[in-house]
Design an enzyme around this catalytic site. Structure first.
Site, PDB file in Angstrom:
ATOM      1  N   ARG A 137     -11.275  -1.498   6.377  1.00 61.49           N
ATOM      2  CA  ARG A 137      -9.651  -1.422   6.045  1.00 61.49           C
ATOM      3  C   ARG A 137      -9.672   0.378   6.533  1.00 61.49           C
ATOM      4  O   ARG A 137     -10.795   1.037   6.729  1.00 61.49           O
ATOM      5  CB  ARG A 137      -9.738  -1.703   4.213  1.00 61.49           C
ATOM      6  CG  ARG A 137      -9.632  -2.725   4.007  1.00 61.49           C
ATOM      7  CD  ARG A 137      -9.073  -2.402   2.476  1.00 61.49           C
ATOM      8  NE  ARG A 137      -8.184  -2.331   2.002  1.00 61.49           N
ATOM      9  CZ  ARG A 137      -8.077  -2.048   0.914  1.00 61.49           C
ATOM     10  NH1 ARG A 137      -8.733  -2.171  -0.355  1.00 61.49           N
ATOM     11  NH2 ARG A 137      -6.411  -1.747   0.237  1.00 61.49           N
ATOM     12  N   ASP A 173      -5.842   7.494  -1.562  1.00 61.84           N
ATOM     13  CA  ASP A 173      -7.215   6.702  -0.106  1.00 61.84           C
ATOM     14  C   ASP A 173      -7.282   8.204   0.656  1.00 61.84           C
ATOM     15  O   ASP A 173      -8.448   7.861   1.497  1.00 61.84           O
ATOM     16  CB  ASP A 173      -6.158   5.892  -0.430  1.00 61.84           C
ATOM     17  CG  ASP A 173      -6.375   4.909  -1.233  1.00 61.84           C
ATOM     18  OD1 ASP A 173      -5.197   4.496  -1.757  1.00 61.84           O
ATOM     19  OD2 ASP A 173      -6.732   3.467  -1.149  1.00 61.84           O
ATOM     20  N   ARG A 225     -12.369  -3.534  -4.372  1.00 58.41           N
ATOM     21  CA  ARG A 225     -10.853  -1.826  -3.042  1.00 58.41           C
ATOM     22  C   ARG A 225     -11.235  -0.561  -4.746  1.00 58.41           C
ATOM     23  O   ARG A 225     -11.778  -1.129  -5.123  1.00 58.41           O
ATOM     24  CB  ARG A 225     -10.455  -2.718  -3.392  1.00 58.41           C
ATOM     25  CG  ARG A 225      -9.724  -3.792  -4.917  1.00 58.41           C
ATOM     26  CD  ARG A 225      -9.635  -3.476  -6.017  1.00 58.41           C
ATOM     27  NE  ARG A 225      -8.088  -2.601  -6.315  1.00 58.41           N
ATOM     28  CZ  ARG A 225      -8.804  -0.947  -6.914  1.00 58.41           C
ATOM     29  NH1 ARG A 225      -9.624  -1.089  -8.305  1.00 58.41           N
ATOM     30  NH2 ARG A 225      -7.732  -0.405  -7.170  1.00 58.41           N
ATOM     31  N   GLY A 226     -10.296  -0.035  -3.987  1.00 55.59           N
ATOM     32  CA  GLY A 226     -10.406   1.167  -4.926  1.00 55.59           C
ATOM     33  C   GLY A 226     -11.522   2.598  -4.104  1.00 55.59           C
ATOM     34  O   GLY A 226     -12.429   1.615  -3.517  1.00 55.59           O
ATOM     35  N   ALA A 227     -10.728   3.690  -3.365  1.00 55.72           N
ATOM     36  CA  ALA A 227     -11.468   4.321  -2.237  1.00 55.72           C
ATOM     37  C   ALA A 227     -13.169   4.837  -2.495  1.00 55.72           C
ATOM     38  O   ALA A 227     -13.228   4.469  -1.670  1.00 55.72           O
ATOM     39  CB  ALA A 227     -11.047   5.633  -2.094  1.00 55.72           C
ATOM     40  N   ASN A 283      -1.910   6.780  -0.943  1.00 58.25           N
ATOM     41  CA  ASN A 283      -2.072   6.300  -2.386  1.00 58.25           C
ATOM     42  C   ASN A 283      -1.066   4.950  -2.038  1.00 58.25           C
ATOM     43  O   ASN A 283      -0.474   4.730  -1.437  1.00 58.25           O
ATOM     44  CB  ASN A 283      -1.956   6.829  -3.266  1.00 58.25           C
ATOM     45  CG  ASN A 283      -3.063   5.916  -4.640  1.00 58.25           C
ATOM     46  OD1 ASN A 283      -3.549   6.322  -4.705  1.00 58.25           O
ATOM     47  ND2 ASN A 283      -2.075   6.475  -5.302  1.00 58.25           N
ATOM     48  N   LYS A 284      -1.390   3.833  -2.989  1.00 60.53           N
ATOM     49  CA  LYS A 284      -0.672   2.573  -2.944  1.00 60.53           C
ATOM     50  C   LYS A 284       0.522   3.011  -3.325  1.00 60.53           C
ATOM     51  O   LYS A 284       1.365   3.759  -3.561  1.00 60.53           O
ATOM     52  CB  LYS A 284      -1.058   2.122  -4.383  1.00 60.53           C
ATOM     53  CG  LYS A 284      -1.014   0.276  -4.555  1.00 60.53           C
ATOM     54  CD  LYS A 284      -1.126   0.013  -3.661  1.00 60.53           C
ATOM     55  CE  LYS A 284      -2.753   0.265  -3.104  1.00 60.53           C
ATOM     56  NZ  LYS A 284      -2.829  -1.236  -1.747  1.00 60.53           N
ATOM     57  N   GLN A 312      -2.505  -4.471  -9.317  1.00 63.48           N
ATOM     58  CA  GLN A 312      -3.694  -3.541  -9.710  1.00 63.48           C
ATOM     59  C   GLN A 312      -3.447  -3.017 -11.035  1.00 63.48           C
ATOM     60  O   GLN A 312      -4.037  -3.324 -11.608  1.00 63.48           O
ATOM     61  CB  GLN A 312      -4.227  -2.915  -8.855  1.00 63.48           C
ATOM     62  CG  GLN A 312      -5.159  -3.197  -6.891  1.00 63.48           C
ATOM     63  CD  GLN A 312      -3.746  -3.557  -6.317  1.00 63.48           C
ATOM     64  OE1 GLN A 312      -2.844  -3.089  -6.434  1.00 63.48           O
ATOM     65  NE2 GLN A 312      -4.209  -2.825  -4.918  1.00 63.48           N
TER      66      GLN A 312
END
Ligand SMILES: CSC[C@H]1O[C@H](OP(=O)(O)O)[C@H](O)[C@@H]1O
Length: 386
Positions: A109, A266, A63-65, A276-277, A225
């Site tokens: 995603r 993201d 995960r993570g852009a 973002n998150k 995270q």
């Protein structure tokens, strides 16, 4: 006032010898560090199909852009290699398989634009079936040649990412005061990228120049995270940090215990609105209220100029079990009564009006972002070697 590092028991400064995402030398296997098992277990998964790679992205093995972008590129590359092996001289069948691989990866995603950016970058290399122009490279003579071109560019994306992050690290660190006490949300480190990190990369770069730097780590419910991944990375790097629940951020900001906030992204819209998150918006509102600089750190590949404002950013919603069970585990250790209805957006969108600056590898964008972002995006695009 003591920063977050005062009570830190960070591991003695060691560095972690791991790779977030890798492609085998023969171009047929994608290896991912399974981030669902961190911080307690370092284990890897080895994937040989585009469908398996898409599943790994969807289930947040990776995960993570930027990491998602590189992984999707590798997934398309192994899909192309397998399609070329299956249809060495049937161009139409090869293209059908390639399109299917791209489709399943693109659907894995929706929010991180790096995923579609990476797929589109690779697909621009494929000469149209009619042999027309475009393709960005020499006309490919066979499925094997197409697969080789996509694999080479996927490796280039991964290679470029680390350099991009180090450049953002330097630019972002220059914005911070001495001995900066930085509040960070989610994970934007080496685990969210191919290496070094974006917002956490700024922290790494700042700390390398100033050991007085310290970090407040938002745990980042529900997937944690921050607690699981950022704390793991900072401990390994020996960077002082203190973990706090997300709702403590407002208290830290109110009490003057934070000099700056750094977060990743993201998807950044053309006007600077940033997805973002989940939880980022709340931090941004608090930072604005208490006049603490709020920095977004994201490569140009995360800026989506085709998306005019944050209203156009697709926000992924994930399953209830991520909220009702710690780390999304099943079993009977739920924290809510069975059958409780759940709202679980994986991201939120922070208005550009709450963002002090957006750090990219081509420079620091300041408001109005609709004017400052396009030249930086264009400069980055011009550097993509073809
Ligand atoms: C360096 S971008 C990392 C970015 O991705 C995270 O989301 P997720 O863990 O769901 O992939 C979060 O939004 C981070 O800021």
């Amino acid at each position: 006032m003591a920063g977050p590092g005062a009570a830190t028991a960070a591991a003695a400064g060691g560095t972690l010898d791991y790779e977030t995402v890798a492609l085998s030398d023969d171009g047929k296997t994608v290896t991912l560090l399974d981030q669902r098992q961190l911080p307690h277990t370092v284990t890897y998964v080895h994937l040989t199909t585009a469908v398996a790679v898409a599943d790994a992205i969807r289930s947040m093995v990776v995960r993570g852009a930027p990491a998602i972008g590189a992984t999707a590129a590798y997934g398309l590359a192994i899909g192309a290699t397998a399609a070329a092996a299956g249809h060495p001289s049937d161009d139409a069948a090869f293209r059908d398989d390639l399109a299917a691989a791209a489709s399943v990866l693109r659907a894995s995603r929706p929010t991180a634009v790096n995923l579609e950016w990476a797929l589109d970058r690779l697909l621009r290399l494929v000469t149209p079936a009619d042999g027309g122009g475009g393709g960005g490279g020499a006309k490919q003579s066979s499925p094997a040649a197409v697969a080789a071109a996509l694999t080479a560019d996927a490796r280039a994306i991964a290679r470029e990412d680390v350099d991009i992050n180090r450049r953002m690290g330097a630019l972002g660190a220059a914005l911070l005061p001495p001995a900066a006490r930085i509040l960070h949300h989610c994970n934007t480190g080496a685990l969210a990228t191919v290496g070094h990190g974006t917002a956490l990369g700024v922290i790494r770069s700042a700390y390398a120049a100033d050991p007085g730097v310290s970090v407040w780590v938002n745990e980042t419910r529900p997937r944690l995270q921050g607690a699981r991944l950022t704390a793991w990375e900072l401990a390994a790097a020996g960077i002082p940090h203190t973990l706090a629940v997300d709702s403590a951020a407002a208290v830290l900001l109110r009490d003057g215990r934070v000099d700056a906030v750094t977060v990743g992204a993201d998807r950044v819209a053309a006007n600077g609105d940033t997805a973002n998150k989940i939880g980022t918006l709340a931090v941004a509102i608090s930072a604005g209220h208490y006049n603490v600089p709020f920095y977004v750190v994201a490569p140009a590949s995360t800026v989506d100029l085709a998306c005019a404002t944050g209203a156009g950013i697709p926000v992924e919603e994930r399953g209830a079990e991520e909220v009702t069970h710690p780390c999304g585990g099943g079993g009977t250790d739920g924290v809510a009564p069975p059958g409780t209805r759940v709202f679980n957006p994986a991201f939120d969108v922070t208005s550009a009006s709450l963002i002090t600056a957006i750090v990219t590898e081509e420079g620091v964008a300041r408001p109005p972002f609709s004017e400052s972002l396009p030249p930086l995006v264009a400069a980055a695009a011009a550097k993509v070697q073809r």
